[in-house]
Motif scaffolding. Structure first.
Motif, PDB file in Angstrom:
ATOM      1  N   ASN A 185       1.363   6.796  -6.877  1.00 26.81           N
ATOM      2  CA  ASN A 185       0.275   7.731  -7.162  1.00 26.81           C
ATOM      3  C   ASN A 185       0.703   9.174  -6.924  1.00 26.81           C
ATOM      4  O   ASN A 185       0.317  10.081  -7.672  1.00 26.81           O
ATOM      5  CB  ASN A 185      -0.941   7.396  -6.306  1.00 26.81           C
ATOM      6  CG  ASN A 185      -1.737   6.227  -6.849  1.00 26.81           C
ATOM      7  OD1 ASN A 185      -1.642   5.892  -8.025  1.00 26.81           O
ATOM      8  ND2 ASN A 185      -2.523   5.593  -5.998  1.00 26.81           N
TER       9      ASN A 185
ATOM     10  N   HIS B 133      -9.371  -4.004  -9.803  1.00 30.36           N
ATOM     11  CA  HIS B 133      -9.623  -3.539  -8.443  1.00 30.36           C
ATOM     12  C   HIS B 133      -8.369  -3.489  -7.589  1.00 30.36           C
ATOM     13  O   HIS B 133      -8.453  -3.159  -6.405  1.00 30.36           O
ATOM     14  CB  HIS B 133     -10.646  -4.454  -7.771  1.00 30.36           C
ATOM     15  CG  HIS B 133     -11.950  -4.552  -8.517  1.00 30.36           C
ATOM     16  ND1 HIS B 133     -12.493  -3.478  -9.185  1.00 30.36           N
ATOM     17  CD2 HIS B 133     -12.803  -5.587  -8.701  1.00 30.36           C
ATOM     18  CE1 HIS B 133     -13.632  -3.860  -9.748  1.00 30.36           C
ATOM     19  NE2 HIS B 133     -13.836  -5.129  -9.476  1.00 30.36           N
ATOM     20  N   SER B 134      -7.207  -3.819  -8.164  1.00 30.23           N
ATOM     21  CA  SER B 134      -5.992  -3.865  -7.359  1.00 30.23           C
ATOM     22  C   SER B 134      -5.263  -2.527  -7.323  1.00 30.23           C
ATOM     23  O   SER B 134      -4.217  -2.435  -6.666  1.00 30.23           O
ATOM     24  CB  SER B 134      -5.041  -4.942  -7.901  1.00 30.23           C
ATOM     25  OG  SER B 134      -4.616  -4.611  -9.216  1.00 30.23           O
ATOM     26  N   TRP B 135      -5.788  -1.515  -8.003  1.00 25.31           N
ATOM     27  CA  TRP B 135      -5.127  -0.205  -7.962  1.00 25.31           C
ATOM     28  C   TRP B 135      -6.105   0.851  -7.456  1.00 25.31           C
ATOM     29  O   TRP B 135      -7.283   0.837  -7.796  1.00 25.31           O
ATOM     30  CB  TRP B 135      -4.602   0.198  -9.344  1.00 25.31           C
ATOM     31  CG  TRP B 135      -3.630   1.335  -9.232  1.00 25.31           C
ATOM     32  CD1 TRP B 135      -3.870   2.661  -9.419  1.00 25.31           C
ATOM     33  CD2 TRP B 135      -2.260   1.232  -8.866  1.00 25.31           C
ATOM     34  NE1 TRP B 135      -2.734   3.392  -9.194  1.00 25.31           N
ATOM     35  CE2 TRP B 135      -1.724   2.532  -8.848  1.00 25.31           C
ATOM     36  CE3 TRP B 135      -1.430   0.155  -8.542  1.00 25.31           C
ATOM     37  CZ2 TRP B 135      -0.399   2.792  -8.530  1.00 25.31           C
ATOM     38  CZ3 TRP B 135      -0.111   0.418  -8.221  1.00 25.31           C
ATOM     39  CH2 TRP B 135       0.382   1.732  -8.235  1.00 25.31           C
ATOM     40  N   THR B 136      -5.585   1.774  -6.633  1.00 21.62           N
ATOM     41  CA  THR B 136      -6.420   2.803  -6.014  1.00 21.62           C
ATOM     42  C   THR B 136      -6.537   4.009  -6.947  1.00 21.62           C
ATOM     43  O   THR B 136      -5.865   5.025  -6.758  1.00 21.62           O
ATOM     44  CB  THR B 136      -5.816   3.215  -4.663  1.00 21.62           C
ATOM     45  OG1 THR B 136      -4.427   3.550  -4.854  1.00 21.62           O
ATOM     46  CG2 THR B 136      -5.918   2.089  -3.658  1.00 21.62           C
TER      47      THR B 136
ATOM     48  N   ALA C 281      -9.126   5.951  -7.210  1.00 19.55           N
ATOM     49  CA  ALA C 281      -9.741   7.058  -6.477  1.00 19.55           C
ATOM     50  C   ALA C 281      -8.681   7.851  -5.727  1.00 19.55           C
ATOM     51  O   ALA C 281      -8.744   9.092  -5.653  1.00 19.55           O
ATOM     52  CB  ALA C 281     -10.800   6.522  -5.510  1.00 19.55           C
ATOM     53  N   GLN C 282      -7.697   7.164  -5.159  1.00 14.68           N
ATOM     54  CA  GLN C 282      -6.611   7.855  -4.468  1.00 14.68           C
ATOM     55  C   GLN C 282      -5.800   8.700  -5.437  1.00 14.68           C
ATOM     56  O   GLN C 282      -5.439   9.847  -5.134  1.00 14.68           O
ATOM     57  CB  GLN C 282      -5.711   6.831  -3.781  1.00 14.68           C
ATOM     58  CG  GLN C 282      -4.584   7.433  -2.969  1.00 14.68           C
ATOM     59  CD  GLN C 282      -3.616   6.380  -2.456  1.00 14.68           C
ATOM     60  OE1 GLN C 282      -2.815   5.842  -3.206  1.00 14.68           O
ATOM     61  NE2 GLN C 282      -3.708   6.076  -1.170  1.00 14.68           N
TER      62      GLN C 282
ATOM     63  N   ALA D  19       0.828  -1.209   0.000  1.00 12.83           N
ATOM     64  CA  ALA D  19       0.000   0.000   0.000  1.00 12.83           C
ATOM     65  C   ALA D  19       0.859   1.255   0.000  1.00 12.83           C
ATOM     66  O   ALA D  19       0.541   2.242  -0.686  1.00 12.83           O
ATOM     67  CB  ALA D  19      -0.920  -0.009   1.225  1.00 12.83           C
TER      68      ALA D  19
ATOM     69  N   ASN E 105       2.304   1.719  -3.557  1.00 13.55           N
ATOM     70  CA  ASN E 105       1.291   2.212  -4.486  1.00 13.55           C
ATOM     71  C   ASN E 105       0.975   3.677  -4.236  1.00 13.55           C
ATOM     72  O   ASN E 105       0.768   4.451  -5.175  1.00 13.55           O
ATOM     73  CB  ASN E 105       0.026   1.367  -4.358  1.00 13.55           C
ATOM     74  CG  ASN E 105       0.231  -0.068  -4.799  1.00 13.55           C
ATOM     75  OD1 ASN E 105       1.226  -0.397  -5.442  1.00 13.55           O
ATOM     76  ND2 ASN E 105      -0.699  -0.941  -4.452  1.00 13.55           N
ATOM     77  N   LYS E 106       0.930   4.065  -2.969  1.00 13.20           N
ATOM     78  CA  LYS E 106       0.664   5.463  -2.637  1.00 13.20           C
ATOM     79  C   LYS E 106       1.780   6.366  -3.144  1.00 13.20           C
ATOM     80  O   LYS E 106       1.526   7.465  -3.652  1.00 13.20           O
ATOM     81  CB  LYS E 106       0.508   5.609  -1.119  1.00 13.20           C
ATOM     82  CG  LYS E 106       0.106   6.999  -0.657  1.00 13.20           C
ATOM     83  CD  LYS E 106      -0.112   7.027   0.846  1.00 13.20           C
ATOM     84  CE  LYS E 106      -0.545   8.416   1.308  1.00 13.20           C
ATOM     85  NZ  LYS E 106      -0.765   8.441   2.788  1.00 13.20           N
TER      86      LYS E 106
END
Length: 306
Positions: A186, A227-230, A232-233, A179, A182-183
């Protein structure tokens, strides 16, 4: 004690608002019928009376149940420390994570004057193969990141199949690492997109993915990838960075995103009004955006001075 009072105030507000269902329902009874509990390592809020910052010395002073601990060394990136010294507002949260202590401070920063007449819009298409692709032809996160995402899914699946304690513990630890990575990706993608739009005097047109899970019918392997990537973030990061830079942001249907780069602000809002679900560029210059700065703190007992 203040943390407990605030938690019960939030719970009462949620019960009154009906977030736990009607009175007498199973969820409502469960939420209202048992006392609130906090994790042993949950974040602890501190106001200015219990915690003070010495920015030049890069130390903090924290009040504890055993007395005040002074001259605790703190560190962070130079730009974060500068923002912290200028714009910190309100409480700070003390958090213990991964064997280290962190102070999470809220910084209230002024927004730049919005660009009300952008020359065009930079379209951003969100997808699976490329997490983000702009109308300029730039693609973000290609084969290397996709291979890493596939390896993450494979490892997670193997760990979930084993029901012993060690794989479960490793899965929890790896989930946090995934997480955070990934953040970070992003953040980097949103920073590059907003910087390009600001440099060229354009706005940003984001693809509206609201309801994508209901609209799209995919096979199971494709659903996992989707669905494995955020996303929305990623969209939220682009919006708040754009507000800070004064770049207008619009949400549009995917077909309109590709046309956004050649439309001026006036023609885009008039010809594609049915595709736009929200437009953000009319906020006043006096409005403010809130960002969070994290500073590492060395809370070893030998730094205490009574």
């Amino acid at each position: 004690m203040k943390k407990t009072c605030d938690a019960y105030t939030t719970l009462r507000g949620s019960l009154r608002a009906g977030r736990y269902g009607k009175p007498g329902s199973k969820r409502h009874t469960s939420a209202s019928g048992k006392p609130l509990a906090f994790r042993p390592e949950a974040a602890q809020p501190y106001d200015d009376r219990m915690l003070s910052w010495q920015h030049e010395a890069r130390t903090v002073s924290v009040w504890t149940t055993a007395g005040r601990m002074k001259n605790l060394a703190s560190t962070g990136q130079a730009e974060q420390l500068e923002v912290l010294a200028r714009h910190r507002q309100g409480e700070s949260d003390l958090l213990h994570q991964g064997g280290k202590w962190y102070l999470i401070a809220t910084c209230e920063m002024p927004e730049a004057a919005p660009n009300t007449h952008p020359v065009a819009f930079l379209g951003v298409d969100l997808g699976i193969v490329n997490i983000a692709a702009t109308s300029d032809g730039e693609r973000h996160c290609r084969r290397r990141i996709n291979r890493k995402r596939e390896n993450d899914r494979t490892l997670r699946r193997k760990l979930q199949q084993k029901q012993t304690k060690s794989p479960k513990r490793r899965a929890r630890k790896y989930a946090g690492k995934e997480a955070r990575r990934n953040k970070d990706i992003n953040h980097k993608i949103s920073k590059r997109i907003v910087a390009e739009a600001e440099r060229t005097g354009r706005g940003v047109a984001l693809e509206d993915l609201k309801g994508i899970r209901e609209r799209a019918w995919l096979r199971k392997p494709q659903r996992t990838t989707l669905h494995s990537w955020t996303f929305a973030q990623l969209g939220a990061f682009i919006v708040y960075k754009a507000k800070k830079a004064g770049v207008p942001v619009v949400y549009a249907a995917s077909a309109a995103v590709l046309r956004a780069s050649i439309c001026t602000a006036s023609s885009f809002t008039s010809t594609d009004s049915t595709a736009i679900s929200a437009i953000d560029g009319n906020s006043s210059s006096s409005s403010r955006s809130v960002v969070v700065s994290s500073t590492a703190v060395n809370c070893q007992p030998h730094h205490s001075e009574g």
